[in-house]
Design a protein around this motif. Structure first.
Motif, PDB file in Angstrom:
ATOM      1  N   ARG A  83      -5.374  61.466  70.334  1.00 22.74           N
ATOM      2  CA  ARG A  83      -4.041  61.542  69.578  1.00 22.74           C
ATOM      3  C   ARG A  83      -3.352  62.902  69.718  1.00 22.74           C
ATOM      4  N   GLU A  84      -4.035  63.813  69.679  1.00 25.89           N
ATOM      5  CA  GLU A  84      -3.589  65.278  69.734  1.00 25.89           C
ATOM      6  C   GLU A  84      -3.089  65.577  71.094  1.00 25.89           C
ATOM      7  N   THR A 141      -0.086  63.560  71.527  1.00 30.59           N
ATOM      8  CA  THR A 141       1.101  64.374  70.977  1.00 30.59           C
ATOM      9  C   THR A 141       1.663  65.572  71.904  1.00 30.59           C
ATOM     10  N   GLU A 148       8.865  65.555  62.602  1.00 28.43           N
ATOM     11  CA  GLU A 148       8.609  64.155  62.496  1.00 28.43           C
ATOM     12  C   GLU A 148       9.936  63.803  61.603  1.00 28.43           C
ATOM     13  N   LEU A 157      10.030  61.932  67.058  1.00 30.86           N
ATOM     14  CA  LEU A 157       9.455  63.333  67.127  1.00 30.86           C
ATOM     15  C   LEU A 157      10.547  64.091  67.578  1.00 30.86           C
ATOM     16  N   ARG A 191       8.432  57.413  68.682  1.00 36.61           N
ATOM     17  CA  ARG A 191       6.883  57.639  68.780  1.00 36.61           C
ATOM     18  C   ARG A 191       6.481  56.025  69.104  1.00 36.61           C
ATOM     19  N   THR A 247       3.973  56.086  71.879  1.00 34.30           N
ATOM     20  CA  THR A 247       2.939  57.020  71.958  1.00 34.30           C
ATOM     21  C   THR A 247       1.974  56.430  71.260  1.00 34.30           C
TER      22      THR A 247
END
Length: 494
Positions: free
Chosen positions: A39-40, A43, A131, A141, A165, A168
């Motif tokens: 996830r990081e 992002t 966000e 985002l 998002r 994502t």
């Protein structure tokens, strides 16, 4: 009151449960960590993409001579800028004065909506990430930066670029599903390996159980077979217990047979004496003394076998100990009274304080008592007793020495003196069992007794016995244990 749930008694289930819990925790932690890293990563890639779009908007942004902002949408490459609610948006705010003007310019994709960015202080060219909520409540985002178009101008322009998002989040969710399925398969494979490991690892215990059943059913006398090095010491110890039990049974049968034979002989002698007294009434007067002698013989044989049985049972028993000092002192007090008419002098020298015999106190009294009593019978005037520690070369031992100033025993006769029932002088009182009892009790404890010539000119009896490793000072006989060499002299007065 809640009752505790008992743990399963099966070692296999305990190992599998512990393995499952540990593996499950490890897999969950790994899944949480991998999901967070993915996830990081996604992002960061998303932010990098938005930063690129923000650079494109910044490069196309202009201000005319009247100070009005200009940005030609046709010069932007991504077609989503022009499609309403496409998920990709840009907006320019004027930050002049105390109240900013939002949405001075904005992409067609925003339609009639505006981007609501948090009010924070930005240095020129600095990029912030937020966000925010977008059109229709969509999660966006947002990246932003402020620019000044010319030196001396006070107007600050705030450029915003945001994207939905959902793509994502969908990618992260898809990855999490794949990750969960993979980790579930991994957990299943690990547990299968754990089951195999437990089954293979505990297989020797099944062989051990079969061996125990064979021993219990009498098909084998000992556990046989090859076992892992972790189990082999247990097998060796158990075989040692079985061998010891066998030895005890054999010894008990032998002792019972010997005792029965000895008693049977005395009973036969007494029966013959009774028959003789009936046939010859003139011998009836000597019958009580004759019976008393035979009863004394039986009593000595019973005591003999009881001492052997007690020593055999106490041999190697943990926690059994008897301090030497108090036993020696008590025996000397008794012997000084028993042989008071002879006026003997008892010289005691206990070299090592706190010496303790690794066995029953009664057996130590039996062995020392016989040696001291034998020395008193033959001594002219003096009996010397000493105890010391033997330098360790394996099993810890102690040395007990009893000497007298009597005639002693010839070298060729000393070995026979330790045999059962042998009396070198028939004129002296006794049954010939004293030194034999000492010899056999010492052997049962893994010790030994040796006869030799003493410095007093008489017999020297040296007794080697196992001792305890810890030397605890006794408070019962301080006169024997004070200092490195404590000497006590007793005089037996008539």
């Amino acid at each position: 009151m809640r009752m505790a749930v008992p743990l399963p008694r099966s070692l296999r289930w305990r190992l599998l449960a512990a393995t499952f819990v540990g593996t499950a925790v490890a897999v969950l932690l790994a899944g949480w960590l991998l999901s967070g890293l993915f996830r990081e990563h996604v992002t960061q890639q998303f932010v990098a993409t938005l930063a690129t779009e923000l650079d494109q908007v910044t490069a196309r942004f202009e201000v005319d001579a009247n100070g009005q902002p200009l940005l030609d949408p046709a010069r932007l490459s991504d077609p989503r800028w022009t499609r309403p609610y496409s998920g990709l948006y840009w907006q320019i705010d004027e930050m002049a004065g105390t109240v900013p003007r939002r949405g001075v310019l904005r992409s067609r994709s925003l339609w009639d909506a505006e981007l609501q960015a948090p009010a924070d202080a930005l240095a020129d060219g600095e990029v912030h990430v937020h966000e925010v909520a977008g059109p229709g409540g969509a999660e966006l985002l947002l990246v932003e930066r402020t620019v000044r178009m010319a030196a001396g101008r006070t107007t600050v322009w705030r450029l915003l670029v945001a994207a939905d998002r959902r793509d994502t989040a969908a990618a992260v969710a898809h990855f999490n599903r794949l990750l969960a399925a993979s980790l579930a398969v991994l957990l299943g494979l690990l547990m299968a390996g754990a089951v195999t490991q437990v089954v293979v690892g505990l297989a020797p215990l099944s062989a051990l159980r079969r061996g125990l059943n064979a021993v219990r059913e009498g098909r084998r006398q000992l556990l046989e077979g090859e076992f892992p090095q972790e189990v082999q010491p247990l097998v060796d110890d158990f075989n040692g217990v079985l061998q010891r039990n066998t030895e005890i049974v054999v010894r008990a049968r032998t002792q019972a047979g010997n005792l029965a034979h000895a008693i049977k002989t005395s009973l036969a002698v007494m029966a013959q004496g009774a028959i003789s007294a009936q046939q010859h009434p003139e011998t009836l007067v000597a019958l009580p003394a004759f019976v008393t002698d035979q009863v004394e013989v039986v009593r000595r044989h019973v005591n003999w076998h009881l001492a052997r049985s007690r020593a055999a049972a106490a041999q190697g028993m943990p926690g059994v100990r008897a301090e030497v000092g108090p036993v020696v002192q008590a025996l000397v007090r008794v012997m000084s009274r028993v042989h008071a008419e002879r006026g003997l002098q008892f010289d005691i020298a206990v070299v090592e304080p706190g010496l303790a015999f690794a066995g029953e106190e009664q057996d130590l009294q039996e062995m020392l008592g016989n040696l001291i009593d034998n020395a008193c019978k033959w001594a002219r005037s003096s009996v010397h007793i000493a105890a010391s520690r033997v330098p360790e070369a394996g099993t810890p031992q102690l040395r007990l020495v009893v000497e007298d100033d009597g005639p002693g025993i010839a070298a060729e006769e000393r070995k026979h003196a330790l045999s059962r029932g042998v009396r070198l002088d028939e004129a002296a009182p006794g049954s010939g069992l004293g030194l034999a009892i000492v010899h056999e009790l010492a052997e049962l404890y893994g010790g030994n007794v040796m006869l030799g010539s003493g410095r007093l000119g008489g017999l020297k009896a040296e007794l080697l016995l196992p001792r305890t490793r810890s030397a605890m000072l006794s408070t019962t006989a301080p006169s024997l244990l004070a200092g490195d060499v404590a000497a006590t002299v007793y005089h037996a007065e008539p």
